[in-house]
Scaffold this motif. Structure first.
Motif, short mmCIF file in Angstrom:
data_model
loop_
_atom_site.label_atom_id
_atom_site.label_comp_id
_atom_site.label_asym_id
_atom_site.label_seq_id
_atom_site.Cartn_x
_atom_site.Cartn_y
_atom_site.Cartn_z
N ASP A 329 0.76 -1.24 0.12
CA ASP A 329 0.16 0.07 0.16
C ASP A 329 0.95 1.22 -0.26
OD1 ASP A 329 1.06 -0.08 2.60
OD2 ASP A 329 -0.88 -0.32 3.76
N GLY A 330 2.14 1.10 0.08
CA GLY A 330 3.06 2.33 0.06
C GLY A 330 3.01 3.00 1.25
N VAL A 331 2.72 2.38 2.41
CA VAL A 331 2.63 2.95 3.66
C VAL A 331 3.63 1.99 4.64
CG1 VAL A 331 1.38 3.80 5.72
CG2 VAL A 331 0.40 4.17 3.74
N PHE A 332 4.57 2.80 5.08
CA PHE A 332 5.50 2.15 5.98
C PHE A 332 5.15 1.97 7.40
CE2 PHE A 332 10.22 0.54 5.55
CZ PHE A 332 10.26 -0.06 6.70
N GLY A 333 4.31 1.08 7.90
CA GLY A 333 3.86 0.98 9.04
C GLY A 333 4.41 -0.16 10.03
N PRO A 334 3.78 -0.29 11.26
CA PRO A 334 4.55 -1.47 11.82
C PRO A 334 4.77 -2.65 11.49
CG PRO A 334 3.00 0.01 13.28
CD PRO A 334 2.72 0.52 11.84
N GLY A 335 3.69 -3.02 10.82
CA GLY A 335 3.54 -4.25 9.98
C GLY A 335 4.59 -4.59 9.02
N THR A 336 5.24 -3.50 8.13
CA THR A 336 6.09 -3.49 7.20
C THR A 336 7.50 -3.60 7.86
OG1 THR A 336 4.84 -2.35 5.73
CG2 THR A 336 7.33 -2.21 5.21
N GLU A 337 7.56 -2.74 8.96
CA GLU A 337 8.85 -2.78 9.75
C GLU A 337 8.95 -4.14 10.28
OE1 GLU A 337 11.24 -0.27 13.18
OE2 GLU A 337 8.98 -0.30 13.15
N ALA A 338 8.05 -4.78 10.83
CA ALA A 338 8.26 -5.99 11.52
C ALA A 338 8.73 -7.20 10.30
CB ALA A 338 6.92 -6.67 12.08
N ALA A 339 8.12 -6.87 9.19
CA ALA A 339 8.34 -7.96 7.99
C ALA A 339 10.03 -7.58 7.74
CB ALA A 339 7.41 -7.75 6.99
N VAL A 340 10.36 -6.37 7.37
CA VAL A 340 11.53 -6.07 7.20
C VAL A 340 12.73 -6.50 8.37
CG1 VAL A 340 13.40 -4.02 7.06
CG2 VAL A 340 11.13 -3.81 6.02
N ARG A 341 12.46 -6.38 9.50
CA ARG A 341 13.32 -7.09 10.77
C ARG A 341 13.42 -8.25 10.51
NH1 ARG A 341 14.21 -3.50 14.86
NH2 ARG A 341 13.19 -1.60 14.87
#
Length: 365
Positions: A329-341
């Motif tokens: 969705d183009g929004v770097f929220g907590p879920g995206t950060e967790a996936a990146v980690r």
């Protein structure tokens, strides 16, 4: 490049600039390529690379060029690797290397060219010979370049290296590959070419050259050349016209984040080529439409929690393609950060949740 390829000889004359002192050989033939990136002021390596032994045109008894060689007052910015698409001969002698050089020159004369198209040739026996006259001279000086005829569209900006043999299903002999590493490292040192800027003929022209197996070895070649130069580099995957998939879609989104207008359909077509060229021109890179390491390094954007836009979508798309439960969705929220980690941990990267250069490289590779 192989003898069956067609390549239009450059109308402008071509000059040779390199002369070395050992030989290479076997029978093969090439055509024309060239390329260009902003020239650097000097060698990029931290340790001196000794000049390889190269047999000059006089050593293998070359015929004179049919017209004056064009020596450009600019440095080449890339090296293009070819195979001759000739037999994988067992004769590894210097005599065979010289015979190969003569056969290539005669083949290129027959095409109407003024001289051999490539600047250098490496035989299966590991002998290196000068191809086009004055190529060695130019490389030794490090500030000029002999226009060749080995890769259509890029002859003014690239050094062409022919490798004797056909490498669609087999690897080059160890001695030939070692000579290729040494020659590339020395040329990178002389011209200030980054070790990442080593490509195959197929990256720019419609051809199988330098063969599937040798082409697949190019990432290793870049690493080996960097090691010889004593530098550390990030080697990115070469992404180009005709490819498709998530990496292409990611590149398209990153291009959009850099202000280019195009859709992210995952297909590297003419529109993407145009966008890549426009971006490259804007940041001072060679506008060749191919996304190599130099272009990737300028294309990526570090993104982190709180960011939004097409660059975030590019990271999310790569994570989703790897099975992480993230929305694109183009929004770097907590879920995206967790996936990146989680992804960073799986790749032994620092799990900081920030998509920086090393994380981008892992996502795109």
């Amino acid at each position: 490049m192989d003898m069956e390829e067609t390549s239009t000889p450059n109308a402008p004359s071509r000059r040779d600039l390199l002369r070395w002192g050992t030989a290479l050989g076997s029978a093969a033939f090439l055509a024309g390529c060239g390329l260009q990136v902003a020239p650097t002021p000097g060698p990029l390596n931290s340790q001196a690379v000794a000049p390889p032994g190269v047999a000059g045109t006089a050593a293998w008894k070359a015929q004179p060029p049919t017209e004056a060689i064009t020596v450009l007052g600019t440095r080449p910015t890339r090296i293009i690797v070819h195979h001759t698409a000739s037999a994988n001969v067992s004769d590894l002698s210097q005599a065979q290397a010289y015979a190969l050089a003569r056969s290539i020159q005669q083949s290129h004369f027959a095409r109407g060219w003024i001289d051999s198209g490539q600047q250098f040739t490496i035989s299966r026996g590991g002998y290196v010979v000068e191809g086009r006259h004055r190529s060695l001279e130019a490389a030794q000086g490090g500030t000029r370049h002999v226009r060749g005829a080995h890769c259509d569209g890029f002859n003014d900006v690239s050094v062409g290296i022919e490798n004797e043999g056909t490498y669609m299903t087999v690897s080059p002999p160890g001695g030939q590959y070692a000579a290729l590493v040494t020659l590339c490292a020395w040329l990178c040192q002389q011209y200030g070419i980054p070790a990442t800027e080593l490509y195959g003929h197929r990256d720019f022209n419609d051809t199988d050259c330098p063969g599937d197996v040798l082409y697949a070895k190019l990432p290793q070649l870049r690493q080996d050349v960097a090691a010889r130069l004593g530098v550390s580099v990030r080697v990115w995957p070469t992404t180009r016209s005709g490819q498709s998939g998530e990496r292409v879609r990611s590149a398209q989104r990153l291009l959009a984040a850099q202000g280019q207008t195009l859709g992210a359909d995952g297909s590297y077509g003419p529109g993407t080529v145009s966008a890549v060229r426009a971006f490259q021109g804007a940041v001072g890179l060679t506008a060749d439409g191919v996304i190599g390491s130099a272009t990737w390094e300028r294309l990526i954007r570090t993104v982190r929690q709180g960011d939004s836009g097409a660059a975030v979508q590019a990271a999310q798309g790569q994570l989703a393609a790897r099975g992480y439960a993230v929305g694109v969705d183009g929004v770097f929220g907590p879920g995206t950060e967790a996936a990146v980690r989680s992804f960073q941990t799986s790749r032994a990267l620092s799990a900081d949740g920030v998509v920086g250069p090393n994380t981008w490289l892992a996502l795109e590779s």
